[in-house]
Design a protein around this motif. Structure first.
Motif, short mmCIF file in Angstrom:
data_model
loop_
_atom_site.label_atom_id
_atom_site.label_comp_id
_atom_site.label_asym_id
_atom_site.label_seq_id
_atom_site.Cartn_x
_atom_site.Cartn_y
_atom_site.Cartn_z
N VAL A 71 -2.84 -11.24 33.27
CA VAL A 71 -3.43 -11.77 34.49
C VAL A 71 -3.15 -10.85 35.67
CG1 VAL A 71 -3.42 -13.70 36.10
CG2 VAL A 71 -3.33 -14.13 33.65
N VAL A 72 -1.89 -10.42 35.80
CA VAL A 72 -1.53 -9.55 36.93
C VAL A 72 -2.28 -8.23 36.83
CG1 VAL A 72 0.37 -8.29 38.00
CG2 VAL A 72 0.72 -10.64 37.22
N SER A 73 -2.34 -7.64 35.65
CA SER A 73 -3.07 -6.37 35.49
C SER A 73 -4.54 -6.54 35.80
CB SER A 73 -2.87 -5.84 34.07
OG SER A 73 -1.51 -5.61 33.81
N THR A 115 -9.19 4.82 37.58
CA THR A 115 -7.83 4.49 38.00
C THR A 115 -7.54 3.01 37.76
OG1 THR A 115 -7.94 6.21 39.70
CG2 THR A 115 -6.23 4.53 39.95
N ALA A 116 -8.51 2.14 38.04
CA ALA A 116 -8.33 0.71 37.77
C ALA A 116 -8.12 0.46 36.27
CB ALA A 116 -9.53 -0.06 38.29
N LEU A 117 -8.89 1.17 35.45
CA LEU A 117 -8.73 1.00 34.01
C LEU A 117 -7.36 1.48 33.53
CD1 LEU A 117 -9.97 0.25 31.26
CD2 LEU A 117 -10.93 2.57 31.15
N VAL A 118 -6.93 2.62 34.03
CA VAL A 118 -5.61 3.14 33.66
C VAL A 118 -4.51 2.20 34.13
CG1 VAL A 118 -3.97 5.04 34.04
CG2 VAL A 118 -6.37 5.53 33.56
N ALA A 119 -4.66 1.64 35.32
CA ALA A 119 -3.65 0.71 35.83
C ALA A 119 -3.58 -0.54 34.96
CB ALA A 119 -3.98 0.32 37.28
N TRP A 120 -4.75 -1.06 34.52
CA TRP A 120 -4.75 -2.25 33.67
C TRP A 120 -4.12 -1.94 32.31
CZ3 TRP A 120 -6.62 -3.93 28.98
CH2 TRP A 120 -6.66 -5.31 28.80
N VAL A 121 -4.53 -0.83 31.71
CA VAL A 121 -4.03 -0.49 30.37
C VAL A 121 -2.54 -0.17 30.43
CG1 VAL A 121 -4.21 1.15 28.47
CG2 VAL A 121 -6.27 0.26 29.56
N GLY A 123 -0.23 -1.00 32.72
CA GLY A 123 0.58 -2.17 33.03
C GLY A 123 0.71 -3.11 31.84
N PHE A 124 -0.40 -3.33 31.14
CA PHE A 124 -0.35 -4.21 29.97
C PHE A 124 0.44 -3.57 28.83
CE2 PHE A 124 -2.20 -6.07 26.10
CZ PHE A 124 -2.01 -7.42 26.37
#
Length: 592
Positions: A71-73, A115-121, A123-124
């Protein structure tokens, strides 16, 4: 979530184009709408999905932390993606908030999405490693890959800023909705060069740290650079929206500003100044929040602001008086309501009640001014009461200020009291023709500190009120509105003085602006040097007419005397004697 986000964006575009207020507010408001819709739609979709799975028992407690990380990611990735869309507006360059080239905006959009995709991946994945308790080598490898991906994206974004600028997209006109070329920020400007330099140094430091095995430090550097870019972009967007909103609310031609100006009696410039001050205050607050957010990774947090809030909420204590934010808000409401009520009462007095009385305009102005002073005094007392300041505390404050008023504000106090005396006794009033020293003119306004007098050359003479009380003032229209015209001239004694008197009385009676009562009078003031000196008086309806009527009477007098053959000067005998001539002097007469 994606169809809902697209639908809400479409609604926002339609509202901004057709019904939103004109000016820059529609652009900053649309950008903020895109940011809110994009972040909440995807983030709430992830949250609803996880909560639904938890409700049916599909998520065991062992992976609850992983679900929270999902959820946070999702919120973080949605925020990064939506912030880039709201600022870059790649599909709508005319609504772009900041001037950027279209090609650069498109490139930056894909880098931000990546960058958003890298941050989600990342972080998860990092949370997954922690929950699964994988080996430290896998965790380090994950952090290293994330650092390398962040470095590559940052280098790509910086490289796009160094491209040759293309043609800028149009920017929406503030009021008419027309498109015009947007100013393009120079890629060689000092700020851009500094950002590129710092970015390259940061990426180089991260790569060197990763090369020597400090993967955590490399990830920290790259993630902090992205964090700084996100905070700066968000604060820039919020500051632009706050400035546009404050400027629009207090826009002089706006509906709210007109109502506020009508209620409080304020001018358009005052309202515009209020908008600028409100905008500055909001932007300073946002800047402080942004600085605190930037310092959060280094051990600082928002507890400083919460401590300030607690201290302010408890109130500011000054002696025995405690001023709380609630009291300040009440006082501001009292000022607004009191000034509005006072404005309504004054307009009713000036426009409705006083014109139906027998008072002259000067008396009406005096009544209106006194009511205004009393109303201001009541508003001040009411405001102090709303702040929690009673009469006993007010008496202490007044006694403490009396010394300063006695020394530093003596002249102002004297002029204020003199203004009240002028309004009460009315030795002079608006419209009177007065003479002070060598200056004379009409009184146009009696203010708190000074009185405005319009002199003959249409300039304004500002006289302190104490001068009208303590010094000699000649009021030529105070008790008797009539004016007196005086004519003085001399005729030789060999003329018929009775005829001169008759001619003068005929001239007085024939003028349209002279008065039959009091009757004109003609006197022989003296007889000297073979001449009779006449002194005559006639009255006119106003002292303002005296000068012009006197000039007309002199013209008429000269014409009538010339027609009657009555000179105003006796002929003179001139005798010339030659000193070397023994003969009797020859007399020669010549008229002078």
């Amino acid at each position: 979530a994606f169809p809902l986000r697209l639908f809400l964006r479409h609604l926002g575009r339609r509202y901004a184009a057709s019904r939103a207020p004109g000016g820059r507010l529609r652009r900053s408001g649309l950008a903020l709408w895109f940011l809110s819709v994009g972040t909440l739609c995807l983030g709430l979709a992830a949250l609803i999905l996880i909560e639904c799975l938890r409700a049916v028992g599909a998520i065991p407690a062992s992976i609850g932390r992983l679900a929270d990380a999902f959820v946070v990611s999702s919120f973080v990735a949605a925020f990064i993606s939506s912030l880039s869309v709201s600022l870059l507006m790649p599909e709508q360059p005319s609504w772009r908030l900041f001037p950027l080239d279209d090609d650069i905006a498109r490139r930056l959009r894909w880098y931000c999405h990546a960058t958003a995709l890298v941050a989600w991946v990342s972080g998860f994945a990092i949370t997954l490693n922690q929950v699964a308790r994988t080996s430290s080598a896998l965790t380090v490898a994950t952090e290293g890959v994330a650092a390398l991906l962040y470095s590559g994206l940052i280098l790509s974004a910086l490289a796009s800023l160094s491209l040759v600028p293309g043609k800028a997209g149009p920017v929406a006109d503030q009021d008419a909705g027309q498109a015009e070329p947007a100013p393009v920020t120079s890629r060689r400007g000092g700020i851009i060069v500094l950002v590129r330099l710092l970015g390259h140094l940061t990426v180089l430091s991260a790569l060197v740290a990763a090369l020597f095995g400090y993967l955590n430090f490399a990830l920290f550097l790259t993630s902090q650079m992205i964090w700084i870019a996100l905070v700066a972009s968000l604060i820039g967007l919020l500051m632009a929206f706050a400035d546009d909103l404050a400027t629009w609310v207090f826009k002089p031609e706006g509906r709210f500003s007109r109502a506020l100006a009508h209620a409080l009696g304020l001018g358009g410039n005052r309202l515009a100044q209020a908008g600028v001050l409100l905008s500055a205050a909001l932007r300073l607050m946002l800047l402080a929040v942004g600085v605190a957010a930037l310092l959060m990774p280094y051990g600082s947090n928002l507890s400083v602001f919460s401590g300030w809030y607690d201290a302010v909420s408890r109130g500011l204590r000054i002696g025995t008086i405690t001023i709380t934010p609630g009291a300040v808000i009440r006082a501001l409401l009292v000022v607004a309501l009191g000034m509005g009520a006072l404005q309504v009462i004054q307009q009713w007095l000036v426009n409705t009640y006083l014109p139906k009385t027998d008072l002259e305009p000067g008396a009406r102005n005096s009544v209106s001014t006194v009511v205004r002073y009393l109303g201001l005094l009541l508003v001040v007392l009411w405001t102090l009461a709303a702040l929690g300041i009673g009469m006993s505390q007010l008496a202490l404050v007044v006694s403490a200020l009396s010394v300063g008023i006695g020394f530093g504000l003596q002249a102002i106090t004297q002029n204020f009291v003199s203004g009240l005396i002028l309004l009460a006794e009315r030795p002079v009033k608006i419209g009177d023709w007065v003479r002070i020293g060598d200056q004379e003119g009409d009184i146009r306004r009696i203010n708190v500190r000074a009185t405005e007098i319009q002199v003959g050359d249409r300039s304004t003479l500002i006289v302190p009120n104490s001068e009208l009380i303590t010094k000699t003032v000649r009021n030529m229209t105070l008790s008797n509105p009539m004016g007196r015209v005086q004519l003085q001239f001399a005729v030789p004694l060999d003329n018929d003085v009775a005829r001169v008197r008759e001619l003068l009385l005929e001239i007085y009676a024939g003028h349209a602006r002279t008065l039959p009562e009091p009757a004109p009078s003609v006197f022989i003031d003296s007889i000297a040097n073979g001449q009779a000196n006449f002194n005559s008086f006639v009255y006119v309806s106003s002292p303002r007419d005296a000068y012009g009527v006197r000039s007309d009477l002199y013209f008429a007098l000269l014409q009538r005397l010339a027609a009657e053959g009555i000179p105003l000067q006796s002929p003179q005998d001139v005798r010339i004697h030659r000193a070397d001539d023994s003969r009797p002097p020859a007399a020669a007469q010549a008229p002078a």
